[in-house]
Design an enzyme around this catalytic site. Structure first.
Site, PDB file in Angstrom:
ATOM      1  N   GLY A 662       0.818  -1.207   0.000  1.00  0.00           N
ATOM      2  CA  GLY A 662       0.000   0.000   0.000  1.00  0.00           C
ATOM      3  C   GLY A 662       0.845   1.247   0.000  1.00  0.00           C
ATOM      4  O   GLY A 662       1.979   1.257   0.486  1.00  0.00           O
ATOM      5  N   GLY A 664       0.308   5.537   0.701  1.00  0.00           N
ATOM      6  CA  GLY A 664      -0.602   6.590   1.144  1.00  0.00           C
ATOM      7  C   GLY A 664       0.076   7.941   1.178  1.00  0.00           C
ATOM      8  O   GLY A 664       1.217   8.098   0.722  1.00  0.00           O
ATOM      9  N   GLY A 665      -0.644   8.913   1.729  1.00  0.00           N
ATOM     10  CA  GLY A 665      -0.110  10.267   1.773  1.00  0.00           C
ATOM     11  C   GLY A 665       1.093  10.421   2.668  1.00  0.00           C
ATOM     12  O   GLY A 665       1.901  11.335   2.483  1.00  0.00           O
ATOM     13  N   GLY A 667       3.278   7.694   3.509  1.00  0.00           N
ATOM     14  CA  GLY A 667       4.373   6.776   3.248  1.00  0.00           C
ATOM     15  C   GLY A 667       3.913   5.489   2.596  1.00  0.00           C
ATOM     16  O   GLY A 667       2.765   5.364   2.156  1.00  0.00           O
ATOM     17  N   VAL A 669       3.570   1.145   2.766  1.00  0.00           N
ATOM     18  CA  VAL A 669       3.357   0.074   3.727  1.00  0.00           C
ATOM     19  C   VAL A 669       3.863  -1.237   3.111  1.00  0.00           C
ATOM     20  O   VAL A 669       3.544  -1.563   1.954  1.00  0.00           O
ATOM     21  CB  VAL A 669       1.871  -0.064   4.098  1.00  0.00           C
ATOM     22  N   ASP A 780      -9.122  11.753  11.009  1.00  0.00           N
ATOM     23  CA  ASP A 780      -9.118  11.218   9.647  1.00  0.00           C
ATOM     24  C   ASP A 780      -9.854   9.881   9.595  1.00  0.00           C
ATOM     25  O   ASP A 780      -9.359   8.903   9.042  1.00  0.00           O
ATOM     26  CB  ASP A 780      -7.685  11.066   9.141  1.00  0.00           C
TER      27      ASP A 780
END
Length: 940
Positions: A662, A664-665, A667, A669, A780
């Site tokens: 994955g 994301g904003g 970093g 995963v 969030d």
């Protein structure tokens, strides 16, 4: 020859047989209703099971039997959380006399035919349910109690209601009845309780036939659209104890006939259009304890005889009363509440008020009272509120007020009070609101003010206070408003003030010196800032531009330098004037800032370049030196938050592209399978810049101290000069968003699984809001941040934007303010008020969770293109729900990929109602997450 024992046996069997049959029949009816007409999600009726052919239901939950012959006479399921339509078959139990089904989720309409078997009932209670449509006819001469309040019944009150001659209690309040209050209800001569309040009836007079109800004890018609005069016949209600005609449009005088009601305990006539004087004859009511005629147009004086009555509460506020308060009022030994505000009373208040009575609330504001304040208001140690603003009181605050430990609300503004405040007054720990503005008080603020831990508003403007602001004020964590303007305060502004949750700070027209603390920019909730008319110097801190201010004024000081670019616009001009050495490149009438000469600029550039080169060399030197001198020291820091059986060295080799699961904003995963067989998820943050450091700090400080089954576990973290990594427990099914909107949706094909996820996520958020100290706001909440394990159990994750409510008001190093200078969260999930207030509250998370609930129900993303332009999930669902053409609106929005039975759809509708509460445009209308959990569990 006959055997007497045999005859006795025959008699007993023949006598008992009907009851065995009755037991069996009643048991059959009860279990049939439970299984086919009711939805018992709470399982409270689990003992309604027939185990033997002659099973008696007398010991079943909610069932009461007649002691002599053990027949069922009462069913009481009040507050059991059951749902479904009206269980009409209960009435087939011939011996049933009492049926109580209040405070449940029963719904649908009630037909008169369905009630035909219920004619034997004596008491019937369906209040606090969800029934709609018109009221059914009740053709019963046996009914004594009928409670249908707090539903959604509409239309007229049926004519049949006027024929129930045995009726003693009629409660229809809190519905949508919109006909007129019928006069035929005056035929119910046995009525003791008549409750029709809070219905949108057509404007109508109170029927004079009401006077026929001589046994009436309670008459409650508040908010019933009554007009005209109170009929004289009301004096015939000789048994009446509670009269409530408040919040209507009644006019004319208060009838003298009220004095005939010798049993009256309470008179509520507030918020009408009554005129004339207060009848002195009311003093003839020996049992009267509470009298409220406020918010009318009454005139004249307070009669001495009424002032002498042993009342517990006397509310005369918002009228046109005049004259002095009779001294006999002070002899009352029962008075707890006295409200006289917004009248034209004059003179001096009786000095002994409060000496003989347990006074709790005292409000005489906005009158013309004068001289000293009564010294004995708190003599009985019960006083909680003292409100005396806008009068002509003078002299000092009595020393006895400083001993009043029960005091929690004080308003004394706009009088001519003077002198120092009693020292102990500053330390009354329960005070939440303290307003003393526009008087002549003097002296300094005592350091004892640090004891006012409940204080939310401090208003001392327009006095002669002096001295410095004590640092103890910074300990008042609930303080949101400070107004010390127009005094003689001096010294510097305490920097620690940024530890507060301030929304308004007004210090204008004092003698404050020094510079404006840059940390004021770390008050994200601050909307009002006025520091004008002081002796402040130095530059305007650039950090102040982070604030979203409605009121801004720094004028009339000695500020210098260039106006920060964020304030360099026309809107802020008035708040910058009268600072002689303040300049702006384009903001008139401020003088332009001087330009730097080219030669001077050239020298500055050379000096700056040399300085930077020197700094860079020193950094290189010390880094190189540390590598040679500290070869044995690890170049990174490791912290474990759980008991683990692996090291960071096992993780590093797996941080490569083929292990990415994955992005994301914050970093990437990675999935890492360790030697022990355990699998973990590793997040490597982007770079080591401020944003990454904020995320790293928030995740470790938040998750490092949390232990909850519905919150993802942070196992360890590792940070070096060039990297930041976080190691979590691995969630086999990824995020809810990925499953719901991806190719794994088959795992959520049935409603119970989705519902279980909703409850689990709600429990995790409730833990953050209510069980953590200080509370934590996620900021969030979205489906991509709810992870699912192998069994589809949810974990709330990704705390990179999380804030404790302690950090919200500034964490001392500016971190909190920086994080709050922008809107945090994900588009489609952000609460509407958050985008313009930037204020962290739990209700922001509640809104986002409501969107997740809608996502689970509809299977759509929050900003699905199918909603249309400028429309999100919340608006789409709301419009469908309110559409008059959508009779089956729930079925219209349910995810078509989900298998939903008829019972599922009923449950989904209830969860939808919870979601719509959560996504209310007004934060105050949203439930807490703890309440959300309760509401969801009630559906199960």
């Amino acid at each position: 020859m006959r055997n007497p024992n045999f005859e006795t046996l025959i008699f007993c069997v023949s006598f008992a047989l009907p009851f065995v049959v009755s037991f069996n029949g009643d048991s059959q009816i009860l279990t049939r209703v439970k299984n086919s007409q009711l939805d018992d999600r709470s399982g409270k009726l689990r003992d309604w099971v027939i185990l033997t052919p002659d099973q008696s239901p007398c010991n079943w939950t909610g069932i009461r039997c007649e002691a002599r012959n053990h027949t069922v006479i009462s069913i009481d399921l009040t507050g059991y959380g059951i749902s479904g339509g009206f269980p009409f078959e209960f009435c087939r139990i011939r011996t049933l006399r009492f049926l109580y089904l209040a405070d449940n989720f029963l719904n649908g309409s009630l037909s008169s035919q369905a009630f035909s078997p219920c004619f034997r009932l004596r008491e019937f209670d369906l209040s606090d349910n969800l029934f709609i449509g018109e009221l059914p006819d009740f053709a019963s001469n046996n009914l004594e109690v009928l409670r249908l309040s707090n539903n959604n019944f509409s239309g007229d009150i049926p004519l049949s209601f006027g024929h129930m001659r045995s009726l003693k209690v009629l409660s229809l309040g809190g519905n949508l009845l919109d006909g007129k209050i019928p006069s035929f209800l005056g035929n119910l001569s046995q009525l003791t309780n008549f409750e029709l309040g809070f219905n949108p009836f057509k404007a109508s007079h109170l029927p004079k036939e009401i006077g026929n109800l001589s046994k009436l004890e309670v008459l409650w018609l508040s908010n019933s659209n009554l007009v005209g005069e109170i009929p004289f016949s009301i004096g015939n209600l000789v048994s009446l104890k509670n009269l409530d005609l408040s919040c209507n449009s009644l006019s004319g005088k208060i009838p003298e006939s009220l004095s005939m009601l010798k049993n009256l305990v309470q008179i509520e006539l507030y918020q009408n259009q009554l005129t004339g004087e207060l009848p002195e004859s009311l003093a003839e009511l020996p049992a009267l304890l509470r009298l409220d005629v406020s918010q009318n147009s009454l005139t004249g004086k307070l009669p001495k005889k009424i002032a002498a009555m042993p009342l517990e509460s006397l509310n005369l506020n918002d009228n046109f009363f005049i004259g002095e308060i009779p001294g006999v009022l002070a002899s009352n030994q029962h008075l707890t509440q006295l409200k006289l505000f917004n009248n034209s009373f004059t003179g001096k208040l009786p000095s002994d008020i409060g000496k003989f009575c347990p006074l709790e609330e005292f409000d005489v504001s906005t009158n013309n009272f004068k001289e000293e304040l009564p010294p004995f208001l708190c003599y009985q140690k019960k006083l909680q509120r003292i409100v005396v603003f806008k009068n002509r009181f003078s002299g000092k605050i009595p020393e006895s007020y400083g001993e009043c430990e029960s005091l929690n609300y004080v308003r004394m503004g706009d009088n001519t009070l003077s002198g120092n405040l009693p020292e102990k007054f500053w330390g009354r720990t329960l005070i939440q609101f303290l307003e003393l503005e526009n008087n002549h008080f003097e002296g300094s603020i005592s350091s004892s003010i640090s004891a006012l831990q409940q204080l939310t508003s401090l208003r001392l403007s327009g006095n002669d206070f002096s001295g410095e602001i004590p640092v103890g004020i910074c300990k008042l964590k609930n303080l949101t408003q400070i107004n010390l303007s127009r005094n003689q305060f001096s010294g510097e502004l305490p920097h620690c003030i940024t530890n507060l949750k301030l929304q308004a700070l007004d210090l204008q027209d004092n003698e404050f010196t020094g510079e404006i603390p840059p940390t004021l920019g770390n008050l994200p909730a601050l909307l009002y800032l006025d520091l004008s008319g002081n002796l402040l110097s130095g530059k305007i801190p650039e950090d102040l531009t982070k604030l979203r201010l409605n009121q801004f004024n720094l004028s009339g000081n000695y500020l210098t330098g260039k106006v920060p670019s964020g304030f360099n616009q026309e809107y802020f001009v008035a708040g910058l004037l009268d600072n002689p050495n303040l300049c702006s490149p384009n903001l008139k009438p401020l003088p332009p800032c001087p330009r730097i000469k080219p030669a001077t600029l050239y020298v500055i550039v050379i000096i700056t370049s040399c300085f930077l080169l020197l700094i860079g060399s020193l950094i290189w030197f010390f880094r190189t030196r540390s590598k040679f001198l500290s070869k044995t020291r690890l170049p990174y820091k490791v912290i474990s938050f759980q008991r683990i059986e692996f090291s960071e060295a096992e993780i590093f080799p797996f941080l490569k592209d083929e292990c990415i699961i994955g992005t994301g904003g914050s970093g990437r995963v990675y999935k890492v399978k360790l030697k022990s067989g355990q699998t973990v998820a590793v997040k490597r943050l982007w770079g080591v810049k401020r944003e990454a450091e904020d995320v790293f700090k928030s995740e470790t400080e938040t998750l490092g101290r949390i232990r909850h089954g519905n919150i993802v576990k942070l196992l360890m973290c590792c940070s070096g000069d060039e990297f930041r990594i976080l190691v979590y427990e691995y969630m086999e099914n990824g995020s809810l968003g990925h499953v719901l909107h991806g190719d794994k949706c088959a795992g959520l094909a049935d409603w119970p699984k989705r519902f279980t996820i909703a409850v689990g996520a709600a429990q995790g958020l409730a833990y953050l809001h209510h069980d953590c100290q200080p509370p934590i706001v996620h900021r969030d909440v979205k489906s991509n941040n709810i992870l699912l394990d192998a069994e589809m159990r949810p974990r709330v994750a990704d705390f990179g934007l999380a804030k404790t409510l302690q950090i919200e008001v500034g964490d001392g190093d500016g971190g909190g303010g920086a994080a709050m200078s922008r809107v945090a969260g994900t588009h489609g999930y952000i609460a509407p008020e958050y985008s313009y207030t930037l204020k962290v509250t739990e209700k922001s998370d509640v809104y986002s969770f409501g969107v997740v609930l809608l996502e689970l129900i509809t299977g759509k993303r929050p900003n699905d293109p199918s909603f249309g332009e400028n429309k999100d999930m919340v608006k789409w669902v709301t419009e469908v729900a309110l559409s008059p053409s959508s009779a089956e609106w729930v079925a219209e929005i349910v995810d078509p990929r989900m298998k939903a039975s008829a019972s599922d759809l009923k449950e989904i509708e209830k969860v939808l109602n919870v979601a719509l509460q959560c996504t209310s445009a007004f934060p105050i209308n949203r439930p807490s997450m703890r309440k959300v959990v309760e509401l969801l569990k009630d559906q199960w």
